[in-house]
Enzyme design. Structure first.
Site, PDB file in Angstrom:
ATOM      1  N   MET A   3       1.066  -1.097  -0.023  1.00 21.69           N
ATOM      2  CA  MET A   3      -0.092  -0.013  -0.047  1.00 21.69           C
ATOM      3  C   MET A   3       1.037   1.229   0.072  1.00 21.69           C
ATOM      4  SD  MET A   3      -3.317  -0.892   2.041  1.00 21.69           S
ATOM      5  CE  MET A   3      -2.583  -1.090   3.735  1.00 21.69           C
ATOM      6  N   PRO A   4       1.474   1.507  -1.122  1.00 20.03           N
ATOM      7  CA  PRO A   4       2.086   3.077  -1.206  1.00 20.03           C
ATOM      8  C   PRO A   4       1.205   4.079  -0.673  1.00 20.03           C
ATOM      9  CG  PRO A   4       2.045   1.705  -3.469  1.00 20.03           C
ATOM     10  CD  PRO A   4       1.072   1.123  -2.487  1.00 20.03           C
ATOM     11  N   PHE A   5       2.032   4.981   0.108  1.00 20.55           N
ATOM     12  CA  PHE A   5       1.474   6.154   0.701  1.00 20.55           C
ATOM     13  C   PHE A   5       2.114   7.411   0.545  1.00 20.55           C
ATOM     14  CE2 PHE A   5       1.224   8.819   4.401  1.00 20.55           C
ATOM     15  CZ  PHE A   5      -0.035   8.847   4.681  1.00 20.55           C
ATOM     16  N   THR A  38      -3.305   2.292  -3.107  1.00 15.64           N
ATOM     17  CA  THR A  38      -2.782   3.381  -2.950  1.00 15.64           C
ATOM     18  C   THR A  38      -3.273   4.338  -2.091  1.00 15.64           C
ATOM     19  OG1 THR A  38      -3.756   4.613  -4.833  1.00 15.64           O
ATOM     20  CG2 THR A  38      -1.578   3.591  -5.386  1.00 15.64           C
ATOM     21  N   ARG A  39      -2.677   4.999  -1.390  1.00 14.82           N
ATOM     22  CA  ARG A  39      -2.980   5.912  -0.328  1.00 14.82           C
ATOM     23  C   ARG A  39      -2.543   7.392  -0.183  1.00 14.82           C
ATOM     24  NH1 ARG A  39      -5.716   2.013  -0.340  1.00 14.82           N
ATOM     25  NH2 ARG A  39      -6.328   0.597   1.444  1.00 14.82           N
TER      26      ARG A  39
END
Length: 69
Positions: A7-9, A45-46
């Site tokens: 979960m890329p942030f 993605t976040r």
């Protein structure tokens, strides 16, 4: 292939004053760029946008408010 749990942030700080529409577009484009660059599913993605008051943002030793930004 990368794991589905990634979960890329992205954390983005902005001087207050952008419209909801501008922030929505920024979230869409940053999310798409992370998904493309990192090979992560878009839905993982976040993006967090933090509006910072002009009196709490410093530029060259002065606040953004004092600089008329």
């Amino acid at each position: 292939m990368r794991e589905e749990t990634e979960m890329p942030f992205a954390q983005i700080f902005l001087i207050e004053g952008r419209t909801d529409e501008q922030k929505k577009l920024l979230i869409e484009k940053v999310s798409a760029a992370m998904a493309e660059a990192l090979g992560a599913p878009l839905e993982n993605t976040r993006v967090w946008i933090q509006d910072v008051p002009k009196g709490q943002w410093g530029i060259g030793g002065k606040t953004a408010r004092d600089l008329g930004r």
